[in-house]
Design a protein around this motif. Structure first.
Motif, mmCIF file in Angstrom:
data_model
loop_
_atom_site.group_PDB
_atom_site.id
_atom_site.type_symbol
_atom_site.label_atom_id
_atom_site.label_comp_id
_atom_site.label_asym_id
_atom_site.label_seq_id
_atom_site.Cartn_x
_atom_site.Cartn_y
_atom_site.Cartn_z
ATOM 1 N N TYR A 27 0.792 -1.231 0.000
ATOM 2 C CA TYR A 27 0.000 0.000 0.000
ATOM 3 C C TYR A 27 0.822 1.277 0.000
ATOM 4 O O TYR A 27 0.821 2.028 0.968
ATOM 5 C CB TYR A 27 -0.994 -0.023 1.174
ATOM 6 C CG TYR A 27 -1.942 -1.195 1.080
ATOM 7 C CD1 TYR A 27 -3.047 -1.143 0.246
ATOM 8 C CD2 TYR A 27 -1.688 -2.373 1.771
ATOM 9 C CE1 TYR A 27 -3.894 -2.224 0.116
ATOM 10 C CE2 TYR A 27 -2.526 -3.462 1.640
ATOM 11 C CZ TYR A 27 -3.619 -3.379 0.814
ATOM 12 O OH TYR A 27 -4.454 -4.455 0.684
ATOM 13 N N PHE A 35 -5.491 -0.828 -5.476
ATOM 14 C CA PHE A 35 -6.458 -1.544 -4.647
ATOM 15 C C PHE A 35 -7.874 -1.015 -4.864
ATOM 16 O O PHE A 35 -8.835 -1.789 -4.870
ATOM 17 C CB PHE A 35 -6.079 -1.515 -3.159
ATOM 18 C CG PHE A 35 -6.927 -2.482 -2.379
ATOM 19 C CD1 PHE A 35 -6.697 -3.850 -2.466
ATOM 20 C CD2 PHE A 35 -7.995 -2.045 -1.617
ATOM 21 C CE1 PHE A 35 -7.510 -4.763 -1.808
ATOM 22 C CE2 PHE A 35 -8.818 -2.950 -0.950
ATOM 23 C CZ PHE A 35 -8.560 -4.306 -1.047
ATOM 24 N N GLU A 50 -19.616 -7.262 0.950
ATOM 25 C CA GLU A 50 -19.632 -6.583 2.253
ATOM 26 C C GLU A 50 -20.390 -5.261 2.151
ATOM 27 O O GLU A 50 -21.081 -4.856 3.081
ATOM 28 C CB GLU A 50 -18.206 -6.355 2.777
ATOM 29 C CG GLU A 50 -18.216 -5.969 4.254
ATOM 30 C CD GLU A 50 -16.822 -5.883 4.871
ATOM 31 O OE1 GLU A 50 -15.891 -5.494 4.166
ATOM 32 O OE2 GLU A 50 -16.693 -6.191 6.079
ATOM 33 N N ALA A 80 -8.531 1.533 7.623
ATOM 34 C CA ALA A 80 -9.816 2.033 7.126
ATOM 35 C C ALA A 80 -9.918 2.108 5.600
ATOM 36 O O ALA A 80 -11.008 2.020 5.043
ATOM 37 C CB ALA A 80 -10.086 3.405 7.712
ATOM 38 N N GLY A 81 -8.779 2.288 4.912
ATOM 39 C CA GLY A 81 -8.821 2.376 3.444
ATOM 40 C C GLY A 81 -9.660 3.559 3.005
ATOM 41 O O GLY A 81 -9.503 4.664 3.524
ATOM 42 N N LYS A 85 -17.600 1.501 2.696
ATOM 43 C CA LYS A 85 -18.648 0.694 3.349
ATOM 44 C C LYS A 85 -19.047 1.325 4.674
ATOM 45 O O LYS A 85 -20.224 1.397 5.026
ATOM 46 C CB LYS A 85 -18.125 -0.734 3.584
ATOM 47 C CG LYS A 85 -17.970 -1.498 2.293
ATOM 48 C CD LYS A 85 -17.132 -2.737 2.463
ATOM 49 C CE LYS A 85 -15.681 -2.378 2.568
ATOM 50 N NZ LYS A 85 -14.777 -3.530 2.565
ATOM 51 N N ALA A 111 -4.140 7.221 1.943
ATOM 52 C CA ALA A 111 -5.504 6.712 2.106
ATOM 53 C C ALA A 111 -6.234 7.498 3.194
ATOM 54 O O ALA A 111 -7.398 7.882 3.043
ATOM 55 C CB ALA A 111 -5.469 5.224 2.458
ATOM 56 N N ASP A 134 0.704 1.975 12.146
ATOM 57 C CA ASP A 134 0.444 0.542 12.104
ATOM 58 C C ASP A 134 -0.570 0.204 13.204
ATOM 59 O O ASP A 134 -0.340 0.531 14.369
ATOM 60 C CB ASP A 134 1.765 -0.192 12.354
ATOM 61 C CG ASP A 134 1.649 -1.673 12.129
ATOM 62 O OD1 ASP A 134 2.560 -2.237 11.520
ATOM 63 O OD2 ASP A 134 0.650 -2.279 12.559
ATOM 64 N N GLY A 155 -13.348 -5.836 5.380
ATOM 65 C CA GLY A 155 -12.666 -6.153 4.125
ATOM 66 C C GLY A 155 -11.859 -7.432 4.166
ATOM 67 O O GLY A 155 -10.986 -7.638 3.341
HETATM 68 C C1 LIG Z 1 -7.346 -4.305 1.973
HETATM 69 S S1 LIG Z 1 -7.460 -2.635 2.432
HETATM 70 C C2 LIG Z 1 -9.042 -2.695 3.212
HETATM 71 C C3 LIG Z 1 -9.614 -1.346 3.454
HETATM 72 C C4 LIG Z 1 -10.940 -1.318 4.166
HETATM 73 N N1 LIG Z 1 -10.852 -1.876 5.515
HETATM 74 C C5 LIG Z 1 -11.982 -2.035 3.374
HETATM 75 O O1 LIG Z 1 -12.570 -2.971 3.908
HETATM 76 O O2 LIG Z 1 -12.235 -1.650 2.245
HETATM 77 C C6 LIG Z 1 -6.359 -2.617 3.768
HETATM 78 C C7 LIG Z 1 -6.101 -1.234 4.354
HETATM 79 O O3 LIG Z 1 -5.398 -1.450 5.573
HETATM 80 C C8 LIG Z 1 -4.237 -0.650 5.625
HETATM 81 N N2 LIG Z 1 -3.254 -1.431 6.353
HETATM 82 C C9 LIG Z 1 -2.675 -2.593 5.973
HETATM 83 N N3 LIG Z 1 -1.866 -3.043 6.931
HETATM 84 C C10 LIG Z 1 -1.945 -2.142 7.951
HETATM 85 C C11 LIG Z 1 -1.360 -2.055 9.225
HETATM 86 N N4 LIG Z 1 -0.528 -2.977 9.657
HETATM 87 N N5 LIG Z 1 -1.690 -0.994 10.009
HETATM 88 C C12 LIG Z 1 -2.540 -0.033 9.584
HETATM 89 N N6 LIG Z 1 -3.136 -0.076 8.384
HETATM 90 C C13 LIG Z 1 -2.842 -1.108 7.581
HETATM 91 C C14 LIG Z 1 -3.872 -0.372 4.179
HETATM 92 O O4 LIG Z 1 -3.171 0.841 4.055
HETATM 93 C C15 LIG Z 1 -5.233 -0.347 3.493
HETATM 94 O O5 LIG Z 1 -5.769 0.961 3.449
#
Ligand SMILES: C[S@@+](CC[C@H](N)C(=O)[O-])C[C@H]1O[C@@H](n2cnc3c(N)ncnc32)[C@H](O)[C@@H]1O
Length: 316
Positions: A27, A35, A50, A80-81, A85, A111, A134, A155
């Protein structure tokens, strides 16, 4: 800070057999964009399924939170992305006259900035407090507030963890929750290969670009010299196992140098870098993970096809 961690993770991942790189490094700016494209592909049923749950059942999901009159809650979203949703849930909270603060956490500042901007535009007056970082590291900060928390982890992001990692994650999440807090956990449900695999191997090649972007990112940020024409996207899914896996496969024997790490890595022909897992769930698999924590499953909301589930989980 982040770049040092990236270097460390790449060094340790490419030094292992089999080689691997943590999926969170997908990401960057380009990865975020890809994505979003993945979520809109015809093959990527996860987001649509979802989305249907949040569009049609947000009112029932909110009822399951059991919010008392005059109570203020915090809606904390991990990873949160773009929040497309979640916005349905937030609208319904407003319609239900529930006082809440929305706290999205994401490792991608890109994001998060986009999300905050959009949310403020769509919901004027929204109480929003974005946290960049993180979520594993942010978890310990969550316990401070006296208000009850609803943790959204949507997600099927938990699907990107092994069962051992998911068990540890849920255990450490539950340590940072107070009695009465709840988790909304979105998971992809186990189903046949003909539905699952195309979501990771689409006809337009967007998942391929998403996977290969990891190599481009290492070239850009770590001074690596990956030849993008000498690696291919290689996904697989076995229904009996219920785990989709993505790999980058080297099409020839080659050596890749990563300048900022000061190391070279040898790849055999057909050697793979494991870049992602996407675990699919059912009640039993989730039950095993939850049973090892002070949590219990309250109920599950599914879409009409029964492809995706949003579990309501209680801190008891
Ligand atoms: C697959 S997307 C899903 C986004 C959203 N939750 C959805 O359902 O559409 C994953 C999101 O989680 C964030 N992400 C991934 N690993 C992470 C971490 N270890 N800590 C914080 N955010 C993280 C990414 O930047 C991305 O925006």
């Amino acid at each position: 800070m982040m770049i040092e961690q990236f270097k460390q993770d790449v060094l340790s991942g490419l030094s292992q057999t089999p080689k691997q790189i943590p999926s969170k490094y997908f990401y960057d700016k380009r990865g975020d964009e890809l994505f979003v494209e993945i979520m809109n592909m015809p093959e990527y049923y996860l987001t649509r399924s979802e989305m249907e749950i949040f569009q049609k059942q947000s009112r029932d999901i909110i009822s399951s939170f059991d919010v008392q009159k005059g109570e203020e809650i915090e809606v904390v979203e991990l990873g949160a992305g773009d929040g497309t949703k979640t916005i349905h849930l937030l609208y319904e909270l407003i319609r239900s006259r529930i006082t809440f603060k929305y706290i999205p956490i994401d490792i991608s500042s890109n994001a998060l900035d986009g999300l905050e901007h959009r949310m403020k535009e769509e919901i004027p007056g929204l109480a929003i407090d974005s946290l960049h970082g993180d979520y594993f590291q942010m978890l310990h900060d969550l316990k401070k507030s006296p208000n009850r928390k609803i943790i959204l982890f949507l997600g099927s992001s938990i699907g990107n963890m092994s069962d051992e990692e998911a068990t540890l994650f849920i255990a450490s999440l539950s340590k940072n929750l107070n009695k009465g807090d709840k988790i909304v956990l979105g998971v992809d449900l186990i189903k046949e290969k003909s539905v699952v695999l195309p979501a990771y191997d689409d006809a337009a090649g967007i998942t391929r670009d998403f996977n290969l972007n990891l190599l481009e990112r290492m070239n850009r940020e770590l001074g690596a010299d990956f030849d993008l024409d000498a690696f291919v996207h290689d996904p697989e899914y076995h229904e009996s196992e219920g785990i989709a896996k993505s790999f980058l496969k080297s099409t020839k024997k080659q050596v890749v140098a990563i300048k900022s790490i000061g190391k070279q890595f040898v790849f055999d022909e057909n050697e793979r870098i494991h870049t992602e897992i996407s675990r699919k769930y059912n009640d039993q698999i989730l039950g095993k993970i939850i049973d090892q924590s002070p949590l219990s499953v309250q109920q599950c909301f599914t879409d009409q096809k029964n492809w995706f589930g949003d579990y309501i989980i209680n801190r008891v």
